[in-house]
Design a protein around this motif. Structure first.
Motif, PDB file in Angstrom:
ATOM      1  N   UNK A  11     -33.093   5.963   5.677  1.00 35.13           N
ATOM      2  CA  UNK A  11     -32.436   6.234   6.954  1.00 35.13           C
ATOM      3  C   UNK A  11     -31.437   5.124   7.254  1.00 35.13           C
ATOM      4  N   UNK A  12     -31.846   3.893   6.985  1.00 38.78           N
ATOM      5  CA  UNK A  12     -30.935   2.761   7.177  1.00 38.78           C
ATOM      6  C   UNK A  12     -29.690   2.888   6.319  1.00 38.78           C
ATOM      7  N   UNK A  13     -29.861   3.275   5.064  1.00 35.16           N
ATOM      8  CA  UNK A  13     -28.708   3.406   4.161  1.00 35.16           C
ATOM      9  C   UNK A  13     -27.731   4.443   4.699  1.00 35.16           C
TER      10      UNK A  13
ATOM     11  N   UNK B 166     -27.581   5.777   7.864  1.00 33.16           N
ATOM     12  CA  UNK B 166     -27.050   5.381   9.173  1.00 33.16           C
ATOM     13  C   UNK B 166     -25.974   4.309   9.033  1.00 33.16           C
ATOM     14  N   UNK B 167     -26.259   3.322   8.212  1.00 28.71           N
ATOM     15  CA  UNK B 167     -25.310   2.224   7.950  1.00 28.71           C
ATOM     16  C   UNK B 167     -24.022   2.792   7.351  1.00 28.71           C
TER      17      UNK B 167
ATOM     18  N   UNK C  23     -22.850   5.829   7.735  1.00 24.93           N
ATOM     19  CA  UNK C  23     -22.132   6.577   8.775  1.00 24.93           C
ATOM     20  C   UNK C  23     -21.266   5.613   9.591  1.00 24.93           C
ATOM     21  N   UNK C  24     -21.861   4.481   9.953  1.00 23.27           N
ATOM     22  CA  UNK C  24     -21.108   3.469  10.699  1.00 23.27           C
ATOM     23  C   UNK C  24     -19.910   2.966   9.907  1.00 23.27           C
ATOM     24  N   UNK C  25     -20.115   2.697   8.629  1.00 27.36           N
ATOM     25  CA  UNK C  25     -18.998   2.225   7.801  1.00 27.36           C
ATOM     26  C   UNK C  25     -17.904   3.287   7.734  1.00 27.36           C
TER      27      UNK C  25
ATOM     28  N   UNK D  16     -28.704   1.898  13.209  1.00 25.92           N
ATOM     29  CA  UNK D  16     -28.139   1.642  11.874  1.00 25.92           C
ATOM     30  C   UNK D  16     -26.639   1.914  11.823  1.00 25.92           C
ATOM     31  N   UNK D  17     -26.181   2.846  12.647  1.00 22.37           N
ATOM     32  CA  UNK D  17     -24.748   3.153  12.667  1.00 22.37           C
ATOM     33  C   UNK D  17     -23.966   1.937  13.171  1.00 22.37           C
TER      34      UNK D  17
ATOM     35  N   UNK E  50     -23.620  -0.563  10.466  1.00 24.04           N
ATOM     36  CA  UNK E  50     -22.594  -0.177   9.489  1.00 24.04           C
ATOM     37  C   UNK E  50     -21.187  -0.389  10.023  1.00 24.04           C
ATOM     38  N   UNK E  51     -20.998  -0.072  11.291  1.00 26.63           N
ATOM     39  CA  UNK E  51     -19.689  -0.292  11.927  1.00 26.63           C
ATOM     40  C   UNK E  51     -19.330  -1.777  11.858  1.00 26.63           C
TER      41      UNK E  51
ATOM     42  N   UNK F 295     -35.006  -0.797  10.596  1.00 32.15           N
ATOM     43  CA  UNK F 295     -34.073  -0.710   9.475  1.00 32.15           C
ATOM     44  C   UNK F 295     -32.723  -1.314   9.863  1.00 32.15           C
TER      45      UNK F 295
ATOM     46  N   UNK G 127     -31.097  -4.462   8.086  1.00 31.03           N
ATOM     47  CA  UNK G 127     -29.802  -4.322   7.404  1.00 31.03           C
ATOM     48  C   UNK G 127     -28.785  -5.311   7.973  1.00 31.03           C
TER      49      UNK G 127
END
Lengths: 329, 367
Positions: A66-68, A70-71, A73-75, B141-142, B145-146, B175, B179
């Motif tokens: 989920x972290x991968x 979600x992360x 998506x943010x990127x 988590x979003x 990533x942002x 998570x 991260x």
């Protein structure tokens, strides 16, 4: 010719080359996943990327799907183009919430102010004598979600073409990689153009019967077609390499010619892609059908432990028998 | 042999500048330089409170749908959001309207969304004030990533993500914290611990002494702050923003606050909490304490507050009138827009479905 075939890339090599080329030409592309960097991925699909593009762009992620996602998506929302790997599709369910709630919805929710141009790669399917949770075909989960595209390559060249296409797509694309054919087929990929997502491909032509398949099962369908040809039964074989959005037009056109449709897939039959393909053909070509549409799928069971996994998978024999029945009925 | 197991008790002295009565906690501290901020914060909090009250009234009248009131949490939100630069990212949960208003989200857009129209969330391309997130903790988590992407692209921007105490039980919280810490992402995690996750009290949510201490397991610094003390929140969050901006590293802030209202308008808190508790927190109202302080410094008086209240009501009236006009316009349009923005380009199956839709009736709004 045999020598060239020996040197020709496997599906793993083909995806690896596509990733190298894409990352080389576009510095916003990042690869993220468990063990994708130093280890080059458990199947070595991402081998060499970290050495060439560095650890910031080839991210060895903590062990959390989920972290991968979600992360990623943010990127994707902030100017990058992530290619995320789920180590096995059986572990992607942890990320299903992120995929459904955000990857698939962000463009829609924000009326186009944001988009999530990302690729999710995942090896899937049975046939490699793996552990529990490593053999399922759950493409229907993802295909049921609006806003996602799902592609499944069947050969090295198609994997190369679809990986490039997925990376170029402005929306989230899930690439499900049939690991049963990761290394079993070699195919020249030089000069292969990026695929067009949303197009079904006719890979064999014949006039008596239409067989539709994709992924590892396409090869069983082709083997069955070969065997049927020996008996004088000629088949169209269509590779539905984009599961969603499904391109039913070539299937309908083929059925209008043959009047018979047999669908082969590895997923459980109930509520699966075969049912959707059948329905689409019913909508477009019902009056061309000479006999009921049939499907040869896995069963509505969990994939047995590997000693019996072949009992789960559609066999060439089952496909041939169904095809003969359809011709003689 | 015993005694190997240990539990280090974390600090439980939340940072506080003004007490509940609007007096300086430490009279050695000078906050003369912050009076301007407090005045702005007072206005922003009052504006958010009145807007929230109007939303509740409209919901009770049936004019808008379910929403999550922010009453009681204005200071936590305004204090935290006040530290953001225009180019920073704001990643909210679903109870962040005070922060949203401060950051320039239009009242009319919030009304429009609450009235059930997707168009209320139509932001500008690349808008860094993200819409509210409904699934608890999924925004975390979003945000990480942002923030990572910002750093990789050479920006010094930060991502501030808001969530509640309930979110800290979910996997996505852990998570995201992990991260952000491992991959060095400039995230500011702002937990508004408002005591309740619908009917589940903080004590039933986690056995840890504080929520702030959870950051330590991820190698991340954190702090507890009195979430009803707007200046204290600003000071602590400013430190976290600074760490993110200059070092590219994450931090977490636990703002202790209280949800004075219902969880959402579909909730009945009398089933799970006592009025005594609400009354005790009413005495710690985040707006009252700033107002008392500003009055004590003669920064504001009755006449000014009266003018401010009128201005706010006028702004809300105009926004609601604009929303009603906009709804009337939208009702005139074909509902075929429901097929928009699923993908960048409409796929062939969707084109066919839209055609069917147009053939067989254009939806409820066309009667």
């Amino acid at each position: 010719m045999a020598e060239k075939k020996d040197r020709a890339p496997t599906m793993v090599d083909a995806i690896n080359r596509a990733l190298h080329e894409a990352m080389d030409s576009d510095e916003t592309i990042v690869v993220i996943g468990e063990d994708v960097g130093t280890n080059g991925g458990v199947f070595r699909v991402t081998a060499g990327l970290k050495e060439q593009f560095g650890k910031d762009r080839v991210i060895d992620a903590p062990l959390a799907e989920s972290g991968i996602i979600g992360f990623s998506i943010g990127m994707a929302m902030n100017g990058l183009k992530p290619v995320a790997e789920m180590q096995f599709s059986g572990f992607s369910y942890y990320a299903l919430a992120q995929i459904e709630n955000h990857a698939a919805r962000m463009r829609w929710r924000t009326r186009g102010a944001h988009s999530v141009p990302m690729v999710i790669r995942m090896p899937y399917g049975a046939g490699v004598r793996a552990l529990e949770h490593h053999s399922e075909s759950r493409e229907a989960f993802f295909a049921h979600i609006p806003g996602l595209k799902i592609v499944i390559p069947a050969t090295p060249a198609r994997a190369y073409a679809l990986t490039h296409a997925a990376i170029r797509d402005p929306d989230p694309v899930i690439v499900m990689e049939p690991k049963a054919v990761y290394r079993t087929i070699r195919e020249d990929i030089d000069g292969i153009e990026p695929a067009e997502i949303g197009v079904s491909r006719t890979v064999r032509e014949g006039g008596d019967l239409t067989i539709v398949s994709y992924g590892a099962m396409l090869h069983r369908a082709l083997e069955a077609a070969e065997s049927l040809a020996a008996d004088g039964i000629d088949t169209d074989v269509i590779d539905v390499e984009t599961i969603s959005p499904l391109d039913a037009a070539p299937i309908a056109a083929s059925v209008e010619k043959t009047g018979r449709l047999l669908i082969v897939n590895e997923a459980p039959p109930s509520f699966g892609p075969a049912g959707e393909i059948a329905m689409r053909v019913m909508e477009e070509s019902f009056y061309s059908l000479h006999c009921p549409i049939r499907r040869i799928c896995g069963w509505d069971i969990h994939v047995p432990f590997f000693a019996r996994e072949q009992a789960y998978l559609p066999s060439v024999d089952r496909i041939v028998r169904a095809a003969r029945d359809m011709i003689t009925d | 042999m015993t005694g190997h197991l240990e539990y280090p008790e974390p600090s439980t002295k939340p940072h506080r500048v003004l007490d509940a009565n609007g007096n300086l906690v430490d009279d050695q501290t000078s906050i003369d330089d912050d009076v301007g901020f407090l005045e702005e914060a007072f206005k922003a909090m009052l504006r958010a409170r009145r807007f929230d009250e109007r939303l509740l009234k409209l919901q009770r009248q049936g004019a808008i749908g379910t929403f999550a009131p922010i009453k009681g949490q204005e200071a936590a939100q305004v204090g935290a959001a006040s530290t953001l630069r225009d180019d920073d990212w704001f990643v909210p949960s679903f109870r962040e309207k005070a922060a949203m208003l401060l950051l320039g989200v239009e009242m009319a857009d919030i009304f429009l969304t609450a009235a059930g129209w997707n168009e209320g969330l139509a932001g500008k391309k690349g808008d860094r004030r993200l819409p509210e997130t409904v699934p608890v903790s999924s925004q975390l988590p979003i945000a990480a990533g942002i923030a990572y992407a910002a750093r990789l692209r050479g920006e010094d921007t930060v991502a501030m993500v808001f969530f509640g105490d309930g979110a800290t039980s979910s996997g996505d919280f852990h998570e995201a914290m992990n991260f952000a810490s491992v991959l060095k992402a400039p995230v500011v995690f702002v937990c508004q611990n408002n005591g309740w996750a619908i009917s589940t009290p903080r004590s039933a949510q986690t056995a840890s002494s504080t929520i702030a201490q959870k950051a330590h397991a991820y190698g991340m610094p954190s702090a507890q702050v009195d979430g009803n003390d707007v200046l204290a929140v600003r000071q602590v969050v400013e430190e976290a923003v600074e760490r993110a901006r200059t070092k590219g590293l994450p931090s977490m802030v636990e703002a202790l606050t209280y949800r004075m209202e219902v969880h959402t308008t579909a909730d009945d808190p009398s089933r799970y909490r006592d009025d005594d508790e609400i009354e005790a927190w009413r005495a710690r109202d985040p707006i009252t304490r700033v107002e008392t302080f500003l009055r004590s410094r003669s920064q504001i008086d009755d006449a000014m507050v009266e003018v401010l209240e009128e201005q706010i009501q006028d702004e809300i009236d105009r926004a609601w009138a604009a929303t009603k006009t906009r709804i009337a316009e939208l009702e005139e349009q074909s509902d075929e827009v429901i097929f928009d923005h699923i993908f960048e380009d409409l796929t062939p199956p969707l084109k066919r479905q839209r055609k069917d839709f147009l053939k067989t009736g254009r939806g409820a709004n066309d009667g």
